[in-house]
Write a protein that holds these residues in place. Structure first.
Motif, PDB file in Angstrom:
ATOM      1  N   GLN A 538      -6.109  25.578   5.796  1.00 57.79           N
ATOM      2  CA  GLN A 538      -6.064  24.684   6.959  1.00 57.79           C
ATOM      3  C   GLN A 538      -4.632  24.446   7.420  1.00 57.79           C
ATOM      4  OE1 GLN A 538      -8.263  23.052   8.920  1.00 57.79           O
ATOM      5  NE2 GLN A 538      -7.755  20.881   9.116  1.00 57.79           N
ATOM      6  N   ASP A 539      -3.741  24.155   6.486  1.00 59.84           N
ATOM      7  CA  ASP A 539      -2.341  23.877   6.829  1.00 59.84           C
ATOM      8  C   ASP A 539      -1.673  25.093   7.462  1.00 59.84           C
ATOM      9  OD1 ASP A 539      -2.655  21.362   5.795  1.00 59.84           O
ATOM     10  OD2 ASP A 539      -1.670  21.793   3.882  1.00 59.84           O
ATOM     11  N   LYS A 540      -2.091  26.267   7.023  1.00 55.05           N
ATOM     12  CA  LYS A 540      -1.424  27.484   7.501  1.00 55.05           C
ATOM     13  C   LYS A 540      -1.896  27.911   8.882  1.00 55.05           C
ATOM     14  CE  LYS A 540       0.443  31.710   5.616  1.00 55.05           C
ATOM     15  NZ  LYS A 540       0.657  32.473   4.380  1.00 55.05           N
ATOM     16  N   TYR A 541      -3.182  27.683   9.207  1.00 54.09           N
ATOM     17  CA  TYR A 541      -3.735  28.269  10.436  1.00 54.09           C
ATOM     18  C   TYR A 541      -4.306  27.264  11.436  1.00 54.09           C
ATOM     19  CZ  TYR A 541      -3.117  32.697   8.085  1.00 54.09           C
ATOM     20  OH  TYR A 541      -2.566  33.771   7.448  1.00 54.09           O
ATOM     21  N   SER A 542      -4.325  25.979  11.103  1.00 52.57           N
ATOM     22  CA  SER A 542      -4.930  25.022  12.035  1.00 52.57           C
ATOM     23  C   SER A 542      -4.151  24.917  13.344  1.00 52.57           C
ATOM     24  CB  SER A 542      -5.048  23.647  11.386  1.00 52.57           C
ATOM     25  OG  SER A 542      -3.773  23.152  11.027  1.00 52.57           O
ATOM     26  N   ARG A 543      -2.848  25.182  13.301  1.00 48.77           N
ATOM     27  CA  ARG A 543      -2.025  25.069  14.512  1.00 48.77           C
ATOM     28  C   ARG A 543      -1.720  26.429  15.143  1.00 48.77           C
ATOM     29  NH1 ARG A 543      -0.213  21.356  10.860  1.00 48.77           N
ATOM     30  NH2 ARG A 543      -0.207  19.166  11.526  1.00 48.77           N
ATOM     31  N   GLU A 544      -2.252  27.489  14.567  1.00 42.91           N
ATOM     32  CA  GLU A 544      -2.026  28.826  15.107  1.00 42.91           C
ATOM     33  C   GLU A 544      -2.809  28.994  16.412  1.00 42.91           C
ATOM     34  OE1 GLU A 544      -0.318  31.588  14.240  1.00 42.91           O
ATOM     35  OE2 GLU A 544       0.654  30.757  12.451  1.00 42.91           O
ATOM     36  N   VAL A 545      -2.099  29.415  17.465  1.00 46.32           N
ATOM     37  CA  VAL A 545      -2.787  29.658  18.750  1.00 46.32           C
ATOM     38  C   VAL A 545      -3.686  30.872  18.627  1.00 46.32           C
ATOM     39  CG1 VAL A 545      -2.470  30.181  21.198  1.00 46.32           C
ATOM     40  CG2 VAL A 545      -0.899  28.600  20.038  1.00 46.32           C
ATOM     41  N   ASN A 546      -3.157  31.918  18.046  1.00 47.32           N
ATOM     42  CA  ASN A 546      -3.923  33.151  17.842  1.00 47.32           C
ATOM     43  C   ASN A 546      -3.952  33.472  16.347  1.00 47.32           C
ATOM     44  OD1 ASN A 546      -4.396  33.788  20.659  1.00 47.32           O
ATOM     45  ND2 ASN A 546      -2.192  34.246  20.771  1.00 47.32           N
ATOM     46  N   ILE A 547      -5.090  33.246  15.728  1.00 48.12           N
ATOM     47  CA  ILE A 547      -5.237  33.535  14.303  1.00 48.12           C
ATOM     48  C   ILE A 547      -5.300  35.043  14.113  1.00 48.12           C
ATOM     49  CG2 ILE A 547      -6.725  33.259  12.296  1.00 48.12           C
ATOM     50  CD1 ILE A 547      -7.615  30.595  13.455  1.00 48.12           C
ATOM     51  N   PRO A 548      -4.507  35.591  13.210  1.00 49.35           N
ATOM     52  CA  PRO A 548      -4.507  37.047  13.007  1.00 49.35           C
ATOM     53  C   PRO A 548      -5.892  37.574  12.631  1.00 49.35           C
ATOM     54  CG  PRO A 548      -2.675  36.018  11.843  1.00 49.35           C
ATOM     55  CD  PRO A 548      -3.550  34.911  12.328  1.00 49.35           C
ATOM     56  N   LEU A 549      -6.097  38.867  12.866  1.00 46.79           N
ATOM     57  CA  LEU A 549      -7.379  39.494  12.551  1.00 46.79           C
ATOM     58  C   LEU A 549      -7.418  40.059  11.140  1.00 46.79           C
ATOM     59  CD1 LEU A 549      -8.079  41.299  15.938  1.00 46.79           C
ATOM     60  CD2 LEU A 549      -9.491  39.516  14.911  1.00 46.79           C
ATOM     61  N   ASP A 550      -6.347  39.887  10.400  1.00 46.64           N
ATOM     62  CA  ASP A 550      -6.280  40.417   9.041  1.00 46.64           C
ATOM     63  C   ASP A 550      -7.037  39.477   8.099  1.00 46.64           C
ATOM     64  OD1 ASP A 550      -5.543  41.246   6.448  1.00 46.64           O
ATOM     65  OD2 ASP A 550      -3.656  42.070   7.195  1.00 46.64           O
ATOM     66  N   VAL A 551      -8.226  39.883   7.666  1.00 49.27           N
ATOM     67  CA  VAL A 551      -9.092  39.020   6.871  1.00 49.27           C
ATOM     68  C   VAL A 551      -8.444  38.629   5.547  1.00 49.27           C
ATOM     69  CG1 VAL A 551     -11.329  38.857   5.720  1.00 49.27           C
ATOM     70  CG2 VAL A 551     -11.150  39.997   7.931  1.00 49.27           C
ATOM     71  N   ASP A 552      -7.871  39.602   4.844  1.00 50.48           N
ATOM     72  CA  ASP A 552      -7.267  39.316   3.543  1.00 50.48           C
ATOM     73  C   ASP A 552      -6.214  38.222   3.625  1.00 50.48           C
ATOM     74  OD1 ASP A 552      -8.677  40.843   1.842  1.00 50.48           O
ATOM     75  OD2 ASP A 552      -7.123  42.315   1.409  1.00 50.48           O
ATOM     76  N   ILE A 553      -5.415  38.265   4.677  1.00 49.15           N
ATOM     77  CA  ILE A 553      -4.306  37.328   4.796  1.00 49.15           C
ATOM     78  C   ILE A 553      -4.764  35.946   5.243  1.00 49.15           C
ATOM     79  CG2 ILE A 553      -2.208  36.842   6.126  1.00 49.15           C
ATOM     80  CD1 ILE A 553      -1.608  39.822   6.065  1.00 49.15           C
TER      81      ILE A 553
END
Length: 634
Positions: A538-553
């Motif tokens: 949550q902390d890493k991606y909640s503010r990301e405008v475009n979440i990467p498509l790399d599932v593993d990451i």
């Protein structure tokens, strides 16, 4: 040159004298102490100092080490490769002056190792040996202010030159040296034993929570570890205007331990002491075997020693040789040396009283320690969290009716082998509602994930966080009952498996050398590890405008691994991945168990999997890869 032996309890006296020095020199000055009367406040201050020291000494006796264990067996290529030389080295003033009480210990080394050469070194032999073979260290050797420092330094040099086993004159050999090291596919070139493992008891006179034995160790001739140790000491003190009188810190166990850790940091990239703590079996690091406490210090139950009769015991310090006369003599010897540094004009009555109190404290401590060390108590620490893993098995698919024929048999294995577990199947239709109802704080991020597999990954963390239990991908096979997975002697609240251990093979799609499995894991309800994982994402991606498509990451094995490593760094102070590498048996960290590759990934031999028939195998992953092909939308 007298050969001085200091006991475990008495060894702390050096640092006790440091505390005494502090009390004499600060906060009041040395001259004030000697030339004026003590004020009331100063008397109170001295009393508090003595009380603090006395209290810490006895706390040490009653608090026992945590019995977490760490059975790690490295598979690295040997760093050095030559075997330990078949020589046993011991030293005393002369062979003619050996006390009668050490003859039995000496004979034990010869009787147990008839094919080893026994080399006795008298005090007369030692200076000439150093001057002839190590002239670059001879100046420092002569400058050491007490004989015990020269004795310590000599032992490192003689094993560096000839290799073999060093054993103090008052040690007993309990079994042949050739049986000490684990039988491996490569040569063991050095053996170092853990002496003391402080656990949560941090004593002022220890530079680290961990200390290695220097009364017994072994190496091949010219081993780089031994060279590193003598260079480490030489570099630190060669230019010192005055060498301290603290044996532990100059040539003894403190600097010995520090030098070994520094060598392993440089040669094996081990950045913390955690890989060496709470060992039950030898830990192989390259060609060096780190032996557990029981190997060389079996009569110290406080730190994990399990007694002389334990099969893992190799050598023991014959503590009955530590007589009161020896203790008093060495105590007075070190007191005189320490007071000499203050160059007092005369001893006042108050000073004599202070010395008497300090000596009394040390003697009483040694009596208490001698009693405590023989109490065979092996208490297990309470788990960090404490709740058991819930008896629920979670799996998910589009719907039960659309399960492929290829996974129906794997699903049945979970039910058949775990009849006492509730089986919970989650269809895609249920997942969104579950997140909205139970974790509204994560609902926004859950919906924003760009691909369904990310939602599937995140859901598994949330459902185990909420209900606890075992998560297993639909294409996994249960090989044995879940209740038999974890070590039975501990309350386990979470289980994580190592999926891949890259060793020297660095693959481009791996962010680290180590990766944990996401297809199978288990935890108690609301376990802080799972809470940390979902908060981490949550902390890493909640503010990301475009979440990467790399599932593993984003939600897969990479960030799962990063979050677990981060959690264990914060809760167990483990600052590297080394403790989790090359595991052969489960590693217990508090209430979390790290399972070896074979447990959850037995069909991956390049990474350590030993096959589904291995007794350690718990789960097999069929790798159907449905998410890579086409996973129905949630």
């Amino acid at each position: 040159m007298g050969n001085i032996t200091i006991s475990n309890g008495f060894a702390s006296f050096n640092s006790f004298l440091i505390a005494m020095k502090t009390a004499l020199s600060s906060p009041w000055s040395r001259h004030y102490w000697w030339s004026r009367r003590l004020s009331c406040n100063q008397c109170i201050g001295m009393a508090l100092v003595l009380f603090a020291i006395l209290n810490s000494l006895f706390q040490y006796n009653i608090v026992y080490s945590r019995a977490m264990y760490h059975q790690v067996h490295g598979v690295d290529r040997p760093v050095f490769g030559e075997p330990v030389a078949k020589i046993i080295h011991q030293s005393w003033v002369s062979i003619d002056t050996l006390p009668a009480k050490v003859k039995r210990p000496i004979d034990s080394w010869k009787a147990e190792n008839p094919h080893y050469h026994y080399r006795f070194w008298s005090d007369a032999d030692i200076p000439a040996f150093v001057q002839n073979h190590f002239p670059e260290y001879f100046v420092l050797f002569k400058r050491f202010p007490v004989d015990i420092m020269r004795s310590d330094f000599f032992r490192y040099l003689v094993v560096l030159k000839y290799g073999g086993v060093w054993s103090d004159i008052d040690t007993m050999c309990l079994k042949p040296v050739d049986t000490w090291a684990p039988i491996t596919s490569h040569t063991v070139s050095a053996m170092v034993g853990v002496e003391l493992d402080a656990s949560d008891v941090i004593l002022d006179w220890w530079s680290l929570k961990l200390q290695f034995t220097q009364w017994t160790f072994a190496a091949a001739p010219g081993h780089p570890l031994m060279r590193h140790i003598v260079d480490f000491i030489h570099k630190r003190f060669k230019d010192a205007a005055e060498i301290p009188l603290i044996v532990h810190q100059v040539t003894g166990p403190s600097i010995w331990t520090e030098a070994i850790l520094d060598y392993l940091k440089i040669s094996a990239d081990i950045q913390s002491i955690h890989p060496f703590r709470f060992l039950k079996n030898p830990l192989l690091v390259g060609d060096i075997a780190i032996m557990p406490v029981t190997s060389f210090n079996p009569t110290n139950p406080q730190m994990g020693g399990k007694g002389l009769s334990d099969p893992a015991s190799c050598s023991g310090w014959d503590r009955y040789l530590e007589t009161r006369d020896t203790l008093i003599g060495e105590t007075l010897h070190l007191i005189v040396y320490t007071l000499d540094r203050y160059d007092p004009r005369r001893l006042s009555l108050r000073m004599c009283l202070a010395i008497a109190i300090c000596a009394s404290v040390v003697l009483q401590y040694n009596v208490a320690y001698s009693r405590a060390m023989y109490h065979q108590m092996h208490g297990l620490d309470k788990p960090v969290y404490g709740k058991p893993i819930a008896k629920v098995i979670h799996q998910s698919w589009v719907s039960l009716a659309t399960l492929p024929a290829s996974v129906k048999q794997p699903v049945e294995t979970w039910k058949q082998l775990n009849p006492n577990y509730d089986y919970r199947f989650w269809s895609n239709a249920e997942i969104h509602g579950f997140v909205d109802s139970n974790f509204p704080e994560f609902a926004s991020l859950f919906k924003r994930f760009p691909v369904d597999i990310m939602r599937s990954d995140f859901f598994r963390y949330l459902v185990v966080l909420k209900h606890g239990g075992v998560w297993c991908d639909i294409d996994t096979v249960c090989l044995k009952p879940v209740d038999s997975w974890a070590p039975s002697e501990r309350s386990v609240s979470a289980m994580i498996g190592v999926e891949m251990d890259a060793s020297d093979v660095l693959l481009d799609w791996w962010s680290v050398k180590l990766q944990f499995t996401v297809w199978t894991f288990a935890a108690a309800p609301d376990h802080p590890l799972l809470r940390h994982v979902v908060n981490y994402i949550q902390d890493k991606y909640s503010r990301e405008v475009n979440i990467p498509l790399d599932v593993d990451i984003v939600t897969g094995a990479t960030i799962w691994t990063d979050a677990i490593v981060d959690y264990l760094q914060k809760t167990a102070q483990i600052n590297s991945i080394q403790p989790y590498r090359f595991l052969k048996e489960p590693l217990v960290l508090g209430d979390v168990v790290i399972m070896p590759v074979t447990a959850f990934n037995p069909t991956n031999p390049p990474m350590g999997g030993r096959g589904v028939n291995d007794p350690a195998s718990c789960v097999a992953h069929l790798f159907l890869g449905s998410w890579k092909k086409k996973k129905s939308q949630l």
